[in-house]
Design a protein around this motif. Structure first.
Motif, short mmCIF file in Angstrom:
data_model
loop_
_atom_site.label_atom_id
_atom_site.label_comp_id
_atom_site.label_asym_id
_atom_site.label_seq_id
_atom_site.Cartn_x
_atom_site.Cartn_y
_atom_site.Cartn_z
N ASN A 119 -9.35 -13.12 12.29
CA ASN A 119 -10.36 -13.75 11.41
C ASN A 119 -10.02 -14.67 10.10
N ASN A 120 -11.04 -15.14 9.58
CA ASN A 120 -10.88 -16.10 8.41
C ASN A 120 -10.05 -15.29 7.18
N ALA A 121 -10.29 -13.80 7.11
CA ALA A 121 -9.70 -13.10 5.89
C ALA A 121 -8.29 -12.92 6.37
N PHE A 122 -8.03 -12.73 7.53
CA PHE A 122 -6.55 -12.21 7.82
C PHE A 122 -5.68 -13.57 7.82
N ALA A 123 -6.44 -14.63 8.22
CA ALA A 123 -5.58 -15.93 8.02
C ALA A 123 -5.32 -16.13 6.74
N GLU A 124 -6.33 -16.24 5.70
CA GLU A 124 -6.10 -16.40 4.42
C GLU A 124 -5.24 -15.54 3.55
N MET A 125 -5.09 -14.22 3.85
CA MET A 125 -4.14 -13.29 3.08
C MET A 125 -2.90 -13.61 3.51
N HIS A 126 -2.58 -14.36 4.79
CA HIS A 126 -1.15 -14.72 5.40
C HIS A 126 -0.86 -16.17 4.84
N PHE A 130 -1.77 3.21 9.14
CA PHE A 130 -0.37 3.11 8.65
C PHE A 130 -0.02 1.77 7.70
N GLU A 131 1.19 1.65 7.22
CA GLU A 131 1.34 0.76 6.26
C GLU A 131 2.39 -0.32 7.04
N VAL A 132 2.15 -1.52 6.77
CA VAL A 132 3.07 -2.64 6.86
C VAL A 132 3.64 -3.51 5.91
N GLU A 133 4.65 -4.36 6.21
CA GLU A 133 4.96 -5.37 5.28
C GLU A 133 5.00 -6.68 6.14
N HIS A 134 4.28 -7.45 5.68
CA HIS A 134 4.25 -8.99 6.32
C HIS A 134 4.86 -10.19 5.47
N TYR A 135 5.28 -11.06 6.21
CA TYR A 135 5.47 -12.44 5.51
C TYR A 135 4.26 -13.15 5.28
N HIS A 136 4.21 -13.83 4.00
CA HIS A 136 3.12 -14.85 3.88
C HIS A 136 3.81 -16.14 4.32
N LYS A 137 2.97 -16.98 4.69
CA LYS A 137 3.57 -18.37 4.87
C LYS A 137 4.54 -19.13 4.04
N ASP A 138 4.12 -18.75 2.79
CA ASP A 138 5.24 -19.16 1.69
C ASP A 138 6.67 -18.54 1.43
N GLY A 139 6.53 -17.42 2.41
CA GLY A 139 7.76 -16.56 2.29
C GLY A 139 7.82 -15.31 1.65
N HIS A 140 6.77 -15.06 0.84
CA HIS A 140 6.87 -13.89 0.04
C HIS A 140 6.26 -12.62 0.95
#
Length: 192
Positions: free
Chosen positions: A92-99, A140-150
């Motif tokens: 959804n839009n929220a998932f895309a925006e947060m990434h 559970f918890e995960v860590e994801h990469y943002h498009k800008d790398g953080h």
């Protein structure tokens, strides 16, 4: 003695029909005809299954799809659906925006491309996957990469669902960066 019955294989007719009942109700019927051999004589067996409820459920599902898509896309939490191979079939839009991506950029991307654990994801989460497949709703918890790398932390709530016989994971994602920052500050002050 027993009649030797030999199944001749595939059905020769598998079709949906409408049937008008004596009480005036119109029913949806699935008719199947398949050949068998009894005592060396070829025969045909017909079976009729009432699928009225199934057809009504399909109609309701089609009608609700539009509402579902609206809810899915307007939700504040990040939502994704994916089959077990990890391809993002729907976000959804929220998932895309947060990434930092658009929905189109993420469609059919592999979830492991976003996950900091990368290819270790499935091995490290084998127990979680087993619990989800057993019908549990797992957090559970995960860590994801943002498009800008953080890198940013997420809380994930995942369950399993079937659509047209295909298994999917449905996952809710919340960005917990602020919560983690607050926890870190709390620990720092308690250690002083």
């Amino acid at each position: 003695g027993k009649c030797p019955v030999k199944d001749l294989g595939q059905s020769i007719d598998h079709s949906e029909r409408k049937l008008l009942c004596a009480n005036g109700q119109l029913k949806d019927i699935l008719k199947t005809v398949y050949p068998i051999t009894i005592n060396g004589k070829d025969c045909y067996v017909e079976s009729f299954i009432d699928i009225t409820d199934l057809k009504q459920a399909e109609k309701a599902l089609r009608e609700s799809e539009l509402r579902y898509h609206e809810l899915f896309n307007q939700a504040n939490e990040g939502l994704l659906m994916m089959p077990p191979d990890g391809q993002l079939s729907e976000v959804n839009n929220a998932f895309a925006e947060m990434h930092g991506y658009t929905v189109d950029e993420l469609k059919h991307k592999d979830i492991r491309e976003l996950d900091v654990l990368k290819e270790k994801t499935l091995e490290d989460r084998a127990d979680i996957l087993r619990r989800i497949q057993a019908g549990e709703v797992v957090r559970f918890e995960v860590e994801h990469y943002h498009k800008d790398g953080h890198i940013f932390p997420l809380s994930v709530t995942t369950s399993m669902m079937y659509i047209a016989g295909q298994m999917y994971y449905l996952a809710f994602h919340q960005d917990i960066t602020e919560r983690k920052r607050a926890e870190g500050e709390l620990r720092f002050h308690s250690e002083i």
